[in-house]
Design a protein around this motif. Structure first.
Motif, mmCIF file in Angstrom:
data_model
loop_
_atom_site.group_PDB
_atom_site.id
_atom_site.type_symbol
_atom_site.label_atom_id
_atom_site.label_comp_id
_atom_site.label_asym_id
_atom_site.label_seq_id
_atom_site.Cartn_x
_atom_site.Cartn_y
_atom_site.Cartn_z
ATOM 1 N N ALA A 93 0.482 -1.575 0.303
ATOM 2 C CA ALA A 93 0.131 -0.096 0.125
ATOM 3 C C ALA A 93 1.192 1.219 0.013
ATOM 4 C CB ALA A 93 -1.067 0.414 0.994
ATOM 5 N N LEU A 94 2.568 1.014 0.209
ATOM 6 C CA LEU A 94 2.731 2.234 -0.449
ATOM 7 C C LEU A 94 3.263 1.921 -1.477
ATOM 8 C CD1 LEU A 94 4.695 1.044 3.479
ATOM 9 C CD2 LEU A 94 2.629 2.711 3.247
ATOM 10 N N SER A 95 3.328 3.733 -1.905
ATOM 11 C CA SER A 95 4.607 4.040 -2.635
ATOM 12 C C SER A 95 6.098 3.853 -2.815
ATOM 13 C CB SER A 95 4.241 6.038 -3.194
ATOM 14 O OG SER A 95 4.944 5.563 -4.033
ATOM 15 N N PRO A 96 6.657 3.335 -3.914
ATOM 16 C CA PRO A 96 7.226 2.158 -4.237
ATOM 17 C C PRO A 96 8.656 3.092 -4.218
ATOM 18 C CG PRO A 96 6.279 1.118 -5.494
ATOM 19 C CD PRO A 96 5.024 2.430 -5.196
ATOM 20 N N ALA A 97 8.057 4.488 -5.024
ATOM 21 C CA ALA A 97 8.951 5.484 -5.521
ATOM 22 C C ALA A 97 9.180 6.620 -4.113
ATOM 23 C CB ALA A 97 8.564 6.310 -6.783
ATOM 24 N N THR A 98 8.446 6.930 -3.295
ATOM 25 C CA THR A 98 8.243 7.210 -2.730
ATOM 26 C C THR A 98 9.070 7.434 -1.253
ATOM 27 O OG1 THR A 98 6.659 8.698 -2.964
ATOM 28 C CG2 THR A 98 6.971 9.798 -1.271
ATOM 29 N N ARG A 99 10.415 7.985 -0.693
ATOM 30 C CA ARG A 99 10.425 7.732 0.477
ATOM 31 C C ARG A 99 9.015 7.919 1.790
ATOM 32 N NH1 ARG A 99 16.792 8.002 0.899
ATOM 33 N NH2 ARG A 99 16.730 9.218 -1.398
ATOM 34 N N LEU A 100 9.258 6.378 2.869
ATOM 35 C CA LEU A 100 8.772 6.646 4.330
ATOM 36 C C LEU A 100 8.361 7.822 4.415
ATOM 37 C CD1 LEU A 100 9.559 3.714 5.959
ATOM 38 C CD2 LEU A 100 7.458 3.515 3.895
ATOM 39 N N GLY A 101 9.777 8.485 4.702
ATOM 40 C CA GLY A 101 9.393 10.383 5.665
ATOM 41 C C GLY A 101 8.348 10.748 5.013
ATOM 42 N N VAL A 102 8.468 10.999 4.182
ATOM 43 C CA VAL A 102 7.491 11.981 2.865
ATOM 44 C C VAL A 102 6.296 11.214 2.575
ATOM 45 C CG1 VAL A 102 7.315 12.379 0.159
ATOM 46 C CG2 VAL A 102 9.910 12.272 1.028
ATOM 47 N N LEU A 103 5.896 10.321 2.701
ATOM 48 C CA LEU A 103 5.574 9.461 2.905
ATOM 49 C C LEU A 103 4.374 10.017 4.383
ATOM 50 C CD1 LEU A 103 5.881 6.028 1.816
ATOM 51 C CD2 LEU A 103 4.527 7.682 0.182
ATOM 52 N N MET A 104 4.859 9.631 5.178
ATOM 53 C CA MET A 104 4.387 10.481 6.686
ATOM 54 C C MET A 104 4.347 11.607 6.599
ATOM 55 S SD MET A 104 5.657 9.188 10.371
ATOM 56 C CE MET A 104 5.439 7.967 10.502
ATOM 57 N N ARG A 105 4.715 12.546 6.140
ATOM 58 C CA ARG A 105 5.141 13.580 6.125
ATOM 59 C C ARG A 105 3.394 14.167 5.454
ATOM 60 N NH1 ARG A 105 9.087 15.315 4.644
ATOM 61 N NH2 ARG A 105 10.458 15.363 6.238
ATOM 62 N N ARG A 106 3.206 13.687 4.071
ATOM 63 C CA ARG A 106 2.425 14.142 3.518
ATOM 64 C C ARG A 106 1.072 13.193 3.928
ATOM 65 N NH1 ARG A 106 3.736 11.300 -2.954
ATOM 66 N NH2 ARG A 106 5.409 13.387 -3.027
ATOM 67 N N PRO A 136 14.945 6.877 13.448
ATOM 68 C CA PRO A 136 14.364 7.356 12.335
ATOM 69 C C PRO A 136 15.208 7.617 11.593
ATOM 70 C CG PRO A 136 15.262 8.651 14.944
ATOM 71 C CD PRO A 136 15.111 7.458 14.908
ATOM 72 N N GLU A 137 16.103 6.811 11.435
ATOM 73 C CA GLU A 137 16.781 6.745 10.077
ATOM 74 C C GLU A 137 15.947 6.020 8.982
ATOM 75 O OE1 GLU A 137 18.398 4.807 6.317
ATOM 76 O OE2 GLU A 137 18.389 3.752 8.450
ATOM 77 N N ILE A 138 14.731 5.026 8.912
ATOM 78 C CA ILE A 138 14.317 4.086 8.374
ATOM 79 C C ILE A 138 12.988 4.670 7.729
ATOM 80 C CG2 ILE A 138 12.029 4.563 10.246
ATOM 81 C CD1 ILE A 138 11.861 1.692 8.971
ATOM 82 N N PRO A 143 10.145 2.104 0.722
ATOM 83 C CA PRO A 143 9.115 0.895 1.377
ATOM 84 C C PRO A 143 10.211 0.130 1.099
ATOM 85 C CG PRO A 143 7.481 2.740 0.019
ATOM 86 C CD PRO A 143 8.861 3.422 -0.020
ATOM 87 N N HIS A 144 10.465 -0.148 -0.413
ATOM 88 C CA HIS A 144 11.231 -2.644 -0.428
ATOM 89 C C HIS A 144 12.923 -2.263 0.044
ATOM 90 C CE1 HIS A 144 13.744 0.853 -3.390
ATOM 91 N NE2 HIS A 144 14.145 -0.062 -3.307
ATOM 92 N N GLU A 145 13.053 -1.306 0.422
ATOM 93 C CA GLU A 145 14.327 -1.035 1.415
ATOM 94 C C GLU A 145 14.399 -1.228 2.320
ATOM 95 O OE1 GLU A 145 17.099 2.160 -0.722
ATOM 96 O OE2 GLU A 145 16.215 3.283 0.663
ATOM 97 N N VAL A 146 12.697 -2.108 3.200
ATOM 98 C CA VAL A 146 12.912 -2.694 5.056
ATOM 99 C C VAL A 146 12.329 -3.399 5.002
ATOM 100 C CG1 VAL A 146 12.053 -0.127 5.869
ATOM 101 C CG2 VAL A 146 10.241 -1.016 4.629
ATOM 102 N N SER A 147 13.136 -4.029 6.158
ATOM 103 C CA SER A 147 11.684 -5.360 5.892
ATOM 104 C C SER A 147 10.704 -5.526 6.415
ATOM 105 C CB SER A 147 12.511 -5.633 7.544
ATOM 106 O OG SER A 147 11.877 -5.927 8.511
#
Length: 257
Positions: A93-106, A136-138, A143-147
């Motif tokens: 459900a997470l955009s593969p082209a967007t960093r997690l921090g950007v997703l959360m901020r949006r 916080p580095e996560i 998304p594809h870079e996390v377990s």
């Protein structure tokens, strides 16, 4: 936090979920268990009005909102901000082209959290990921870079950041190994205790349910066949189907409740 009475969900005239009563209070965990196709996930999705092609009747109140008669705008106000849905595979459900921090901020901006300032959002994000034991580095990763376990905890962090009062979790640990399952369950248990979150958990894993649920609903072929305190249902099941589920768990080497 969740009040359900006489919920019936039909597709093409076929009854796929029939739930006479379901209540979840603040700080409480209720689990819906049963085999695939029993109506568990349909029941969960109906609580947020996410079954658009279905015919639904009954009463469903979530955080004081009557879901079945609420306007699309009213539903958008509670989705995410007050009620969070954590799916089985959050990475999908997470955009593969967007960093997690950007997703959360949006997400924070969309729901008006953080007063619209970058500093306010950053503080909320840092506190949220820390609450689920993530570095916080996560937030700099894709998304594809996390377990799978990290993705599940990120989904929970997002719910915390938005200030959700209710979490609907659909098989949140089924794709994880045993060690990571324990970590995710530990986070859920702590969030209930510290933040008073109401948790509705859908699972076929009775061993998991026994470690976290206060009450259990057992579903088969769309109907609730048994319900009650988790300790009683799992130790002294009254319905033959519940006994079958328990026997299936106990027949697996190394499995236990």
């Amino acid at each position: 936090m969740i009040e359900v009475r006489d919920l019936r969900v039909r597709y093409g005239g076929r009854l796929v979920a029939d739930v006479p009563e379901l209540d979840v209070g603040a700080g409480e965990c209720v689990a819906i268990v049963g085999e695939s196709g029993s109506g568990k996930s349909t029941t969960l999705l109906s609580l947020l009005g996410l079954t658009p092609d279905a015919e639904i009747s009954g009463q469903v109140r979530v955080c004081g909102v009557e879901v079945l008669t609420a306007s699309p705008r009213r539903l958008r106000e509670i989705r995410g901000a007050r009620v969070a849905l954590v799916m089985q595979s959050p990475q999908a459900a997470l955009s593969p082209a967007t960093r997690l921090g950007v997703l959360m901020r949006r997400a924070l901006k969309l729901h008006g959290v953080g007063n619209g300032s970058a500093k306010g959002s950053a503080e909320i994000m840092a506190e949220a990921v820390a609450a689920v034991m993530l570095d916080p580095e996560i937030l700099t990763r894709y998304p594809h870079e996390v377990s799978g376990g990290q993705a599940q905890r990120f989904a929970l962090a997002l719910a915390i950041a938005l200030g959700a009062e209710v979490i609907l979790a659909d098989e949140p640990t089924s794709a994880l190994d045993v060690t990571v399952q324990a970590e995710v369950v530990g986070v859920l248990r702590r969030l209930r205790a510290e933040r008073g979150l109401a948790l509705l958990l859908v699972s076929h894993d009775l061993a998991l349910v026994s470690t976290i649920a206060d009450r259990v609903l057992v579903m088969k072929d769309g109907a609730v066949v048994e319900s009650g305190p988790a300790a009683r249902v799992l130790a002294e099941p009254r319905h033959p189907y519940t006994r079958e589920l328990l026997e299936a768990v106990l027949s697996v080497p190394g499995a236990s409740l």
